[in-house]
Design a protein around this motif. Structure first.
Motif, PDB file in Angstrom:
ATOM      1  N   TYR A  21      35.566  -2.572   2.747  1.00 56.20           N
ATOM      2  CA  TYR A  21      34.467  -2.705   3.901  1.00 56.20           C
ATOM      3  C   TYR A  21      33.241  -2.379   3.575  1.00 56.20           C
ATOM      4  CZ  TYR A  21      32.550  -2.215   8.478  1.00 56.20           C
ATOM      5  OH  TYR A  21      31.589  -2.334   9.610  1.00 56.20           O
ATOM      6  N   ASN A  22      33.156  -1.203   2.863  1.00 54.87           N
ATOM      7  CA  ASN A  22      31.577  -0.733   2.516  1.00 54.87           C
ATOM      8  C   ASN A  22      31.009  -1.754   1.516  1.00 54.87           C
ATOM      9  OD1 ASN A  22      31.075   1.643   3.838  1.00 54.87           O
ATOM     10  ND2 ASN A  22      32.874   2.616   2.660  1.00 54.87           N
ATOM     11  N   VAL A  23      31.805  -2.498   0.612  1.00 57.11           N
ATOM     12  CA  VAL A  23      31.204  -3.436  -0.156  1.00 57.11           C
ATOM     13  C   VAL A  23      30.587  -4.508   0.786  1.00 57.11           C
ATOM     14  CG1 VAL A  23      31.595  -5.279  -1.909  1.00 57.11           C
ATOM     15  CG2 VAL A  23      32.546  -3.008  -2.363  1.00 57.11           C
ATOM     16  N   VAL A  24      31.268  -5.057   1.542  1.00 56.08           N
ATOM     17  CA  VAL A  24      30.828  -6.155   2.353  1.00 56.08           C
ATOM     18  C   VAL A  24      29.846  -5.759   3.211  1.00 56.08           C
ATOM     19  CG1 VAL A  24      31.644  -7.731   4.283  1.00 56.08           C
ATOM     20  CG2 VAL A  24      33.375  -7.396   2.472  1.00 56.08           C
ATOM     21  N   GLU A  25      30.058  -4.691   3.904  1.00 55.73           N
ATOM     22  CA  GLU A  25      28.932  -3.954   4.902  1.00 55.73           C
ATOM     23  C   GLU A  25      27.599  -3.996   3.956  1.00 55.73           C
ATOM     24  OE1 GLU A  25      29.399  -0.922   8.051  1.00 55.73           O
ATOM     25  OE2 GLU A  25      28.972   0.182   6.033  1.00 55.73           O
ATOM     26  N   GLY A  26      27.698  -3.292   2.848  1.00 54.10           N
ATOM     27  CA  GLY A  26      26.403  -2.968   1.880  1.00 54.10           C
ATOM     28  C   GLY A  26      25.911  -4.204   1.713  1.00 54.10           C
ATOM     29  N   ILE A  27      26.275  -5.497   1.347  1.00 55.41           N
ATOM     30  CA  ILE A  27      26.082  -6.737   0.895  1.00 55.41           C
ATOM     31  C   ILE A  27      25.316  -7.187   2.167  1.00 55.41           C
ATOM     32  CG2 ILE A  27      26.298  -9.157   0.107  1.00 55.41           C
ATOM     33  CD1 ILE A  27      28.676  -8.106  -1.319  1.00 55.41           C
ATOM     34  N   VAL A  28      25.891  -7.374   3.334  1.00 52.99           N
ATOM     35  CA  VAL A  28      25.074  -7.831   4.453  1.00 52.99           C
ATOM     36  C   VAL A  28      24.228  -7.216   4.756  1.00 52.99           C
ATOM     37  CG1 VAL A  28      25.776  -8.735   6.683  1.00 52.99           C
ATOM     38  CG2 VAL A  28      27.891  -8.822   5.100  1.00 52.99           C
ATOM     39  N   SER A  29      24.156  -5.706   4.958  1.00 53.77           N
ATOM     40  CA  SER A  29      23.138  -5.052   5.343  1.00 53.77           C
ATOM     41  C   SER A  29      21.860  -4.993   4.773  1.00 53.77           C
ATOM     42  CB  SER A  29      23.765  -3.722   5.920  1.00 53.77           C
ATOM     43  OG  SER A  29      24.728  -3.598   6.639  1.00 53.77           O
ATOM     44  N   THR A  30      22.155  -5.020   3.404  1.00 57.58           N
ATOM     45  CA  THR A  30      20.878  -4.864   2.609  1.00 57.58           C
ATOM     46  C   THR A  30      20.097  -6.253   2.558  1.00 57.58           C
ATOM     47  OG1 THR A  30      22.344  -5.257   0.475  1.00 57.58           O
ATOM     48  CG2 THR A  30      21.719  -3.173   0.934  1.00 57.58           C
ATOM     49  N   TYR A  31      20.929  -7.361   2.606  1.00 61.62           N
ATOM     50  CA  TYR A  31      20.293  -8.668   2.789  1.00 61.62           C
ATOM     51  C   TYR A  31      19.732  -8.782   3.910  1.00 61.62           C
ATOM     52  CZ  TYR A  31      19.858 -13.625   3.183  1.00 61.62           C
ATOM     53  OH  TYR A  31      19.386 -14.942   3.431  1.00 61.62           O
ATOM     54  N   LEU A  32      20.317  -8.510   5.242  1.00 60.35           N
ATOM     55  CA  LEU A  32      19.647  -8.793   6.323  1.00 60.35           C
ATOM     56  C   LEU A  32      18.516  -7.816   6.487  1.00 60.35           C
ATOM     57  CD1 LEU A  32      22.694  -9.677   8.735  1.00 60.35           C
ATOM     58  CD2 LEU A  32      21.153 -11.097   7.662  1.00 60.35           C
ATOM     59  N   GLY A  33      18.759  -6.670   5.991  1.00 66.01           N
ATOM     60  CA  GLY A  33      17.444  -5.689   6.179  1.00 66.01           C
ATOM     61  C   GLY A  33      16.417  -6.091   5.364  1.00 66.01           C
ATOM     62  N   PHE A  34      16.394  -6.704   4.185  1.00 63.99           N
ATOM     63  CA  PHE A  34      15.326  -7.008   3.657  1.00 63.99           C
ATOM     64  C   PHE A  34      14.951  -8.184   4.066  1.00 63.99           C
ATOM     65  CE2 PHE A  34      13.679 -10.031   0.090  1.00 63.99           C
ATOM     66  CZ  PHE A  34      12.838  -9.140  -0.582  1.00 63.99           C
ATOM     67  N   GLU A  35      15.539  -9.249   4.672  1.00 65.69           N
ATOM     68  CA  GLU A  35      15.053 -10.350   5.183  1.00 65.69           C
ATOM     69  C   GLU A  35      14.296 -10.090   6.631  1.00 65.69           C
ATOM     70  OE1 GLU A  35      15.260 -13.834   4.510  1.00 65.69           O
ATOM     71  OE2 GLU A  35      15.661 -12.948   2.444  1.00 65.69           O
ATOM     72  N   ASP A  36      14.743  -9.207   7.551  1.00 64.09           N
ATOM     73  CA  ASP A  36      14.153  -8.774   8.491  1.00 64.09           C
ATOM     74  C   ASP A  36      13.157  -7.623   8.553  1.00 64.09           C
ATOM     75  OD1 ASP A  36      15.753 -10.768   9.667  1.00 64.09           O
ATOM     76  OD2 ASP A  36      17.243  -9.221  10.449  1.00 64.09           O
ATOM     77  N   GLU A  37      12.970  -7.227   7.327  1.00 60.81           N
ATOM     78  CA  GLU A  37      11.990  -6.025   6.919  1.00 60.81           C
ATOM     79  C   GLU A  37      12.329  -4.857   7.782  1.00 60.81           C
ATOM     80  OE1 GLU A  37       8.036  -7.323   7.320  1.00 60.81           O
ATOM     81  OE2 GLU A  37       8.416  -9.190   6.131  1.00 60.81           O
ATOM     82  N   SER A  38      13.674  -4.648   8.016  1.00 59.91           N
ATOM     83  CA  SER A  38      14.201  -3.182   8.563  1.00 59.91           C
ATOM     84  C   SER A  38      14.784  -2.238   7.560  1.00 59.91           C
ATOM     85  CB  SER A  38      15.293  -3.801   9.565  1.00 59.91           C
ATOM     86  OG  SER A  38      15.956  -2.672  10.071  1.00 59.91           O
ATOM     87  N   LEU A  39      14.039  -1.420   7.436  1.00 60.36           N
ATOM     88  CA  LEU A  39      14.296  -0.313   6.448  1.00 60.36           C
ATOM     89  C   LEU A  39      15.514   0.275   6.988  1.00 60.36           C
ATOM     90  CD1 LEU A  39      13.504   1.073   3.989  1.00 60.36           C
ATOM     91  CD2 LEU A  39      11.806   2.621   5.200  1.00 60.36           C
ATOM     92  N   ALA A  40      15.560   0.785   8.199  1.00 56.22           N
ATOM     93  CA  ALA A  40      16.927   1.278   8.513  1.00 56.22           C
ATOM     94  C   ALA A  40      18.007   0.491   8.250  1.00 56.22           C
ATOM     95  CB  ALA A  40      16.718   1.509  10.257  1.00 56.22           C
ATOM     96  N   LEU A  41      18.224  -0.579   8.572  1.00 56.77           N
ATOM     97  CA  LEU A  41      19.284  -1.457   7.975  1.00 56.77           C
ATOM     98  C   LEU A  41      19.372  -1.484   6.599  1.00 56.77           C
ATOM     99  CD1 LEU A  41      21.787  -3.252   8.943  1.00 56.77           C
ATOM    100  CD2 LEU A  41      20.253  -5.221   9.171  1.00 56.77           C
ATOM    101  N   PHE A  42      18.473  -1.776   5.969  1.00 62.10           N
ATOM    102  CA  PHE A  42      18.481  -1.992   4.351  1.00 62.10           C
ATOM    103  C   PHE A  42      18.951  -0.515   3.727  1.00 62.10           C
ATOM    104  CE2 PHE A  42      17.008  -1.339   0.049  1.00 62.10           C
ATOM    105  CZ  PHE A  42      17.056  -2.421  -0.462  1.00 62.10           C
ATOM    106  N   GLY A  43      18.613   0.697   4.381  1.00 64.72           N
ATOM    107  CA  GLY A  43      19.067   1.817   3.885  1.00 64.72           C
ATOM    108  C   GLY A  43      20.481   2.038   4.343  1.00 64.72           C
ATOM    109  N   PHE A  44      20.882   1.548   5.605  1.00 58.74           N
ATOM    110  CA  PHE A  44      22.184   1.771   5.977  1.00 58.74           C
ATOM    111  C   PHE A  44      23.184   1.099   4.743  1.00 58.74           C
ATOM    112  CE2 PHE A  44      25.718   0.337   8.557  1.00 58.74           C
ATOM    113  CZ  PHE A  44      26.335   1.449   8.854  1.00 58.74           C
TER     114      PHE A  44
END
Length: 209
Positions: A21-44
């Motif tokens: 779950y953490n692998v999937v969550e990490g991939i999705v969150s860092t990608y969307l955090g980068f795309e949306d310029e959301s540091l909180a989501l990227f850091g999460f």
């Protein structure tokens, strides 16, 4: 004895699911955090990748205590804890520096919608894992497995921080909410890093809550 072995198999399965779950969550969150310029989501998302390293140590621990419940941490677990702790400290430094810079320049994310979605999913999944791990830990009377459940509970707290910061920004566009949420994540990441080094240097079975 057979029931005990079944419980250990369940605990090991929960550890493997947590890693996946953490692998999937990490991939999705860092990608969307980068795309949306959301540091909180990227850091999460970055935190989720670090949790994978921790999860490998937990899975190894369960195999160890399954063979000998009274055994102490071995070198593999201590090394995993030190690597995880170092990664958490590096994450804290990066999140704090970047969030302060974002506040300085007045940066705002394009959207925090996905932060809301991912945090809600994470809260649900992690609460189920906490409940299940505690149930297994209590049935086995296993302090290490109960400690792992408490560590999973920290992930719930971090998800709540992401939900609040992302939700408030998405609804009201309040400046700096994304950066403030990032600093909240950094606080818990620091506590986790400190806990990792404490556990690596002792046989203490606990987790920050």
């Amino acid at each position: 004895m057979e029931k005990q072995q079944q419980l250990y198999r369940t605990a090991f399965g929960l550890a493997l699911f947590t890693i996946f779950y953490n692998v999937v969550e990490g991939i999705v969150s860092t990608y969307l955090g980068f795309e949306d310029e959301s540091l909180a989501l990227f850091g999460f998302g970055t935190d989720s990748f670090i949790e994978v390293i921790s999860g490998l140590g937990i899975a190894h621990m369960i195999l160890r205590i399954r063979k000998n419940p009274e055994s102490n941490r071995d070198n593999f677990e201590r090394t995993a804890l030190r690597i995880t702790g170092t990664a958490f400290y590096l994450l804290v430094a990066g999140l704090v520096a970047t969030s302060l810079y974002n506040i300085w320049i007045g940066h705002r994310p394009l959207t925090t919608f996905w932060g809301v979605v991912i945090s809600l999913i994470s809260i649900l999944i992690m609460w189920i894992l906490v409940w299940w791990k505690r149930k297994v830990g209590n049935q086995l009377n296993s302090t290490p497995i109960l400690a792992d459940a408490n560590c999973t509970l920290v992930c719930v707290y971090m998800s709540i921080i992401l939900l609040i910061s992302s939700g408030v920004y998405q609804l009201f566009s309040i400046p700096y909410m994304d950066s403030l949420g990032t600093l909240g994540l950094a606080y818990f990441a620091f506590k986790e890093g400190k806990e990792c080094f404490e556990k690596a240097n002792s046989d203490k079975q606990c987790c920050c809550t």
